[in-house]
Design an enzyme around this catalytic site. Structure first.
Site, PDB file in Angstrom:
ATOM      1  N   CYS A   2      -3.365  22.565  45.309  1.00 33.34           N
ATOM      2  CA  CYS A   2      -2.258  21.619  45.100  1.00 33.34           C
ATOM      3  C   CYS A   2      -2.631  20.770  43.904  1.00 33.34           C
ATOM      4  CB  CYS A   2      -2.059  20.755  46.344  1.00 33.34           C
ATOM      5  SG  CYS A   2      -0.769  19.500  46.152  1.00 33.34           S
ATOM      6  N   GLU A 104       4.403  24.150  42.866  1.00 32.46           N
ATOM      7  CA  GLU A 104       3.531  25.304  42.726  1.00 32.46           C
ATOM      8  C   GLU A 104       4.164  26.252  41.732  1.00 32.46           C
ATOM      9  OE1 GLU A 104       0.479  26.430  42.418  1.00 32.46           O
ATOM     10  OE2 GLU A 104       0.179  25.477  44.374  1.00 32.46           O
TER      11      GLU A 104
END
Length: 235
Positions: A2, A104
């Site tokens: 992340c 993402e």
């Protein structure tokens, strides 16, 4: 992993959602939180549950330089109990990092944009809860100060996001995702007296497949200087 997320909620809203008091002034909305930015974290203290400010990028107490935090934004759930940087804080310095979603990057597709090197450009996606509630992401925190500045140096609170393997929703995009804690587990996770490593490790699992939704967004998010709410607009 992340590497970017959205923090658009005020500390007051975060405190109300997590049953905490606000111990920090607003950091402002940031739709492109990047490593070493200031972020909110929810912690249990002797005075009760609080929303505090942390630098994103954990600095272990033994770190010699602040720049190490750039490499410590994530902690893998599979190795968290063994890694020297994380195993100590895993026992008693756990937090929840509130997110309003995260980004993402999916692999590029044939016929799509290419990079200057001629490779297919990755496509950014914004991932968030289907009900638009905040994400309660499992994290670790540490207090660090620069020993080169002497014993009067100020303490810097830093934090890392814990990641796990992707669920079925995330797999087409990436093989990792943040650990998202259900409300029923918040008390156990935040309790600093809970040092049952096996039980804590059992919480670090992928989110249910029906929790999240996602859409493709502008490549403007690739530039950390872009912080506006247009970054989460579908393209």
């Amino acid at each position: 992993m992340c590497g970017r997320f959205v923090s658009s909620s005020s500390p007051e809203r975060i405190a109300a959602y997590f049953g905490a008091d606000t111990a920090v002034e607003t950091l402002g909305q940031n739709f492109n939180v990047a490593p070493t930015n200031d972020i909110y974290g929810v912690v249990d203290t002797p005075d009760g549950r609080e929303v505090q400010a942390f630098m994103w990028g954990l600095l272990p107490v033994w770190a010699k330089e602040r720049k190490l935090g750039q490499k410590m934004i994530n902690a893998r759930s599979e190795t968290i109990a063994e890694k020297p940087a994380f195993k100590g804080v895993f026992k008693k310095h756990r937090c929840i990092i509130p997110m309003d979603g995260f980004y993402e990057w999916a692999p590029g597709v044939e016929g799509g944009p290419v990079t200057k090197a001629g490779k297919l450009a990755k496509r950014p996606y914004f991932i968030h809860r289907q009900d638009d509630e905040p994400l309660a992401v499992a994290g670790l925190w540490s207090a660090w100060r620069d020993k080169a500045e002497g014993s009067d140096a100020p303490w810097l609170h830093t934090a890392s996001v814990i990641t796990t393997s992707a669920n079925a929703t995330m797999e087409p995009i990436h093989n990792r995702m943040p650990v998202i804690l259900p409300k029923a587990m918040w008390d156990q996770w935040l309790d600093p007296t809970n040092q049952n490593i096996d039980m804590l490790a059992s919480l670090l699992v992928p989110a249910p497949d029906n929790l999240l939704t996602m859409h493709e967004v502008s490549t403007d998010v690739n530039n950390v200087r872009n912080k506006g709410d247009h970054l989460v607009t579908p393209v």
